[in-house]
Design a protein around this motif. Structure first.
Motif, PDB file in Angstrom:
ATOM      1  N   ILE A  95     -25.538  -2.528 -11.289  1.00 56.16           N
ATOM      2  CA  ILE A  95     -24.981  -4.053 -12.289  1.00 56.16           C
ATOM      3  C   ILE A  95     -23.978  -4.144 -11.252  1.00 56.16           C
ATOM      4  O   ILE A  95     -23.280  -2.886 -10.313  1.00 56.16           O
ATOM      5  CB  ILE A  95     -24.322  -3.647 -13.129  1.00 56.16           C
ATOM      6  CG1 ILE A  95     -25.255  -3.480 -14.345  1.00 56.16           C
ATOM      7  CG2 ILE A  95     -23.276  -5.214 -13.274  1.00 56.16           C
ATOM      8  CD1 ILE A  95     -24.775  -3.045 -15.659  1.00 56.16           C
ATOM      9  N   ILE A  96     -23.696  -5.221 -10.543  1.00 51.88           N
ATOM     10  CA  ILE A  96     -22.674  -5.979  -9.276  1.00 51.88           C
ATOM     11  C   ILE A  96     -22.178  -6.892 -10.194  1.00 51.88           C
ATOM     12  O   ILE A  96     -22.362  -8.137 -11.133  1.00 51.88           O
ATOM     13  CB  ILE A  96     -23.178  -6.750  -8.094  1.00 51.88           C
ATOM     14  CG1 ILE A  96     -24.150  -5.642  -6.868  1.00 51.88           C
ATOM     15  CG2 ILE A  96     -22.404  -7.118  -7.284  1.00 51.88           C
ATOM     16  CD1 ILE A  96     -25.079  -6.638  -6.051  1.00 51.88           C
ATOM     17  N   MET A  97     -20.425  -6.939 -10.318  1.00 51.88           N
ATOM     18  CA  MET A  97     -20.107  -7.571 -11.332  1.00 51.88           C
ATOM     19  C   MET A  97     -19.156  -8.726 -10.235  1.00 51.88           C
ATOM     20  O   MET A  97     -18.943  -8.835  -9.312  1.00 51.88           O
ATOM     21  CB  MET A  97     -18.459  -6.862 -11.379  1.00 51.88           C
ATOM     22  CG  MET A  97     -18.946  -5.627 -12.515  1.00 51.88           C
ATOM     23  SD  MET A  97     -19.921  -5.965 -13.827  1.00 51.88           S
ATOM     24  CE  MET A  97     -18.178  -6.568 -14.924  1.00 51.88           C
ATOM     25  N   CYS A  98     -19.345  -9.866 -10.749  1.00 52.81           N
ATOM     26  CA  CYS A  98     -18.979 -10.642 -10.187  1.00 52.81           C
ATOM     27  C   CYS A  98     -17.751 -11.518 -10.497  1.00 52.81           C
ATOM     28  O   CYS A  98     -17.834 -12.119 -12.035  1.00 52.81           O
ATOM     29  CB  CYS A  98     -20.260 -12.272  -9.903  1.00 52.81           C
ATOM     30  SG  CYS A  98     -21.503 -11.583  -9.091  1.00 52.81           S
ATOM     31  N   SER A  99     -16.421 -11.979  -9.814  1.00 50.23           N
ATOM     32  CA  SER A  99     -15.768 -12.508 -10.677  1.00 50.23           C
ATOM     33  C   SER A  99     -14.314 -13.130 -10.000  1.00 50.23           C
ATOM     34  O   SER A  99     -14.526 -13.029  -8.811  1.00 50.23           O
ATOM     35  CB  SER A  99     -14.170 -11.688 -11.536  1.00 50.23           C
ATOM     36  OG  SER A  99     -13.670 -12.104 -12.825  1.00 50.23           O
ATOM     37  N   MET A 126     -10.628 -14.972  -8.617  1.00 53.02           N
ATOM     38  CA  MET A 126     -10.132 -14.158  -7.489  1.00 53.02           C
ATOM     39  C   MET A 126      -8.522 -13.341  -8.773  1.00 53.02           C
ATOM     40  O   MET A 126      -9.055 -14.562  -9.498  1.00 53.02           O
ATOM     41  CB  MET A 126      -9.501 -14.408  -6.742  1.00 53.02           C
ATOM     42  CG  MET A 126      -9.552 -15.059  -5.193  1.00 53.02           C
ATOM     43  SD  MET A 126      -9.850 -13.902  -4.672  1.00 53.02           S
ATOM     44  CE  MET A 126      -8.805 -13.099  -3.653  1.00 53.02           C
ATOM     45  N   GLY A 127      -7.359 -12.330  -8.483  1.00 54.27           N
ATOM     46  CA  GLY A 127      -7.033 -12.789  -9.200  1.00 54.27           C
ATOM     47  C   GLY A 127      -6.932 -12.112 -10.910  1.00 54.27           C
ATOM     48  O   GLY A 127      -6.614 -11.964 -11.323  1.00 54.27           O
ATOM     49  N   GLN A 128      -8.456 -11.366 -10.920  1.00 54.30           N
ATOM     50  CA  GLN A 128      -8.838  -9.907 -11.942  1.00 54.30           C
ATOM     51  C   GLN A 128      -8.844  -9.175 -10.723  1.00 54.30           C
ATOM     52  O   GLN A 128      -9.665  -7.855 -11.980  1.00 54.30           O
ATOM     53  CB  GLN A 128     -10.072 -10.961 -12.160  1.00 54.30           C
ATOM     54  CG  GLN A 128      -9.845 -12.337 -13.421  1.00 54.30           C
ATOM     55  CD  GLN A 128     -10.855 -12.917 -13.532  1.00 54.30           C
ATOM     56  OE1 GLN A 128     -12.327 -13.327 -13.672  1.00 54.30           O
ATOM     57  NE2 GLN A 128     -11.184 -14.006 -15.376  1.00 54.30           N
ATOM     58  N   GLN A 129      -7.842  -8.111 -10.397  1.00 50.46           N
ATOM     59  CA  GLN A 129      -8.263  -7.160  -9.463  1.00 50.46           C
ATOM     60  C   GLN A 129      -8.105  -6.078 -10.970  1.00 50.46           C
ATOM     61  O   GLN A 129      -9.019  -4.674 -10.441  1.00 50.46           O
ATOM     62  CB  GLN A 129      -7.409  -6.948  -8.486  1.00 50.46           C
ATOM     63  CG  GLN A 129      -7.754  -7.489  -6.926  1.00 50.46           C
ATOM     64  CD  GLN A 129      -8.107  -9.298  -7.381  1.00 50.46           C
ATOM     65  OE1 GLN A 129      -7.406  -9.801  -8.030  1.00 50.46           O
ATOM     66  NE2 GLN A 129      -8.630  -9.794  -6.642  1.00 50.46           N
ATOM     67  N   SER A 130      -7.400  -6.363 -11.469  1.00 55.16           N
ATOM     68  CA  SER A 130      -7.092  -4.989 -12.198  1.00 55.16           C
ATOM     69  C   SER A 130      -9.068  -4.751 -13.047  1.00 55.16           C
ATOM     70  O   SER A 130      -8.977  -4.006 -13.813  1.00 55.16           O
ATOM     71  CB  SER A 130      -5.862  -5.813 -13.864  1.00 55.16           C
ATOM     72  OG  SER A 130      -6.572  -6.857 -14.596  1.00 55.16           O
ATOM     73  N   VAL A 161     -16.012 -10.959  -5.871  1.00 55.76           N
ATOM     74  CA  VAL A 161     -15.208 -12.093  -5.772  1.00 55.76           C
ATOM     75  C   VAL A 161     -16.081 -13.089  -5.573  1.00 55.76           C
ATOM     76  O   VAL A 161     -16.006 -13.478  -4.293  1.00 55.76           O
ATOM     77  CB  VAL A 161     -13.737 -11.824  -4.785  1.00 55.76           C
ATOM     78  CG1 VAL A 161     -12.572 -13.265  -5.884  1.00 55.76           C
ATOM     79  CG2 VAL A 161     -13.056 -10.323  -5.214  1.00 55.76           C
ATOM     80  N   LYS A 162     -15.476 -14.564  -6.479  1.00 52.04           N
ATOM     81  CA  LYS A 162     -15.736 -15.766  -6.476  1.00 52.04           C
ATOM     82  C   LYS A 162     -14.519 -16.531  -5.581  1.00 52.04           C
ATOM     83  O   LYS A 162     -13.732 -16.213  -5.966  1.00 52.04           O
ATOM     84  CB  LYS A 162     -15.875 -16.664  -7.585  1.00 52.04           C
ATOM     85  CG  LYS A 162     -16.971 -15.531  -8.158  1.00 52.04           C
ATOM     86  CD  LYS A 162     -16.979 -16.266 -10.014  1.00 52.04           C
ATOM     87  CE  LYS A 162     -18.096 -16.225 -10.671  1.00 52.04           C
ATOM     88  NZ  LYS A 162     -18.087 -16.572 -12.185  1.00 52.04           N
ATOM     89  N   PRO A 163     -14.683 -17.463  -5.089  1.00 54.39           N
ATOM     90  CA  PRO A 163     -16.032 -18.112  -4.810  1.00 54.39           C
ATOM     91  C   PRO A 163     -16.522 -16.736  -3.437  1.00 54.39           C
ATOM     92  O   PRO A 163     -16.177 -16.679  -2.494  1.00 54.39           O
ATOM     93  CB  PRO A 163     -15.449 -19.196  -4.057  1.00 54.39           C
ATOM     94  CG  PRO A 163     -14.525 -19.255  -3.360  1.00 54.39           C
ATOM     95  CD  PRO A 163     -13.354 -18.097  -4.001  1.00 54.39           C
ATOM     96  N   GLU A 197     -24.471  -7.613   1.485  1.00 53.58           N
ATOM     97  CA  GLU A 197     -23.710  -6.621   2.117  1.00 53.58           C
ATOM     98  C   GLU A 197     -23.694  -6.081   0.796  1.00 53.58           C
ATOM     99  O   GLU A 197     -24.458  -4.638   0.329  1.00 53.58           O
ATOM    100  CB  GLU A 197     -22.265  -6.768   2.547  1.00 53.58           C
ATOM    101  CG  GLU A 197     -21.862  -5.657   2.776  1.00 53.58           C
ATOM    102  CD  GLU A 197     -19.780  -6.037   2.466  1.00 53.58           C
ATOM    103  OE1 GLU A 197     -19.403  -5.491   2.347  1.00 53.58           O
ATOM    104  OE2 GLU A 197     -19.750  -7.452   3.161  1.00 53.58           O
ATOM    105  N   SER A 198     -23.192  -6.742  -0.753  1.00 54.29           N
ATOM    106  CA  SER A 198     -23.181  -5.627  -1.987  1.00 54.29           C
ATOM    107  C   SER A 198     -24.385  -5.335  -1.951  1.00 54.29           C
ATOM    108  O   SER A 198     -24.151  -3.869  -2.729  1.00 54.29           O
ATOM    109  CB  SER A 198     -22.966  -6.748  -3.319  1.00 54.29           C
ATOM    110  OG  SER A 198     -22.875  -6.199  -4.168  1.00 54.29           O
TER     111      SER A 198
END
Length: 119
Positions: free
Chosen positions: A77-81, A83-87, A102-104, A112-113
């Motif tokens: 699973i690769i999470m995509c989200s 900016m600003g949701q680093q927590s 991180v989007k975009p 790479e991922s």
């Protein structure tokens, strides 16, 4: 070639990811617009890899990742989200995510991922 399920509540994001992943030689076997649908699709399609947005209606990506990892522990699973949701990165990794984008995003970062997670 990996069989990929794309999960994002934004249709244009799913389209963008589908385009990039297809161009990288992988097969997009399904799309889900929230975590609940992602779990159902994962059970039905048994993808090799799932891209998972974090913030979605019905069920978020972290909770969906936990559920999918219980049912299909081998699924990457690769999470995509955004900016600003680093927590949430920490939550995602603890839930069982294999990588975080991180989007975009651009094609190179997705490549790479995928390379890292599928190797």
């Amino acid at each position: 070639m990996a069989r990929v399920l794309i999960t994002d509540d934004a249709a244009f994001m799913r389209m963008q990811l589908k385009d990039i992943i297809s161009k990288l030689g992988h097969e997009v076997i399904g799309e889900a617009e929230n975590g609940l649908i992602a779990i159902e699709q994962a059970k039905e399609l048994t993808p090799d890899l799932i891209t998972m947005d974090i913030t979605m209606p019905e069920m978020n990506g972290v909770d969906a990742t936990k559920e999918i990892k219980k049912i299909l522990p081998g699924t990457k699973i690769i999470m995509c989200s955004a900016m600003g949701q680093q927590s949430m990165v920490v939550d995602a990794i603890q839930a069982g995510a294999n990588d975080f984008v991180v989007k975009p995003f651009n094609m190179d970062r997705i490549k790479e991922s995928l390379g890292k997670v599928l190797s």
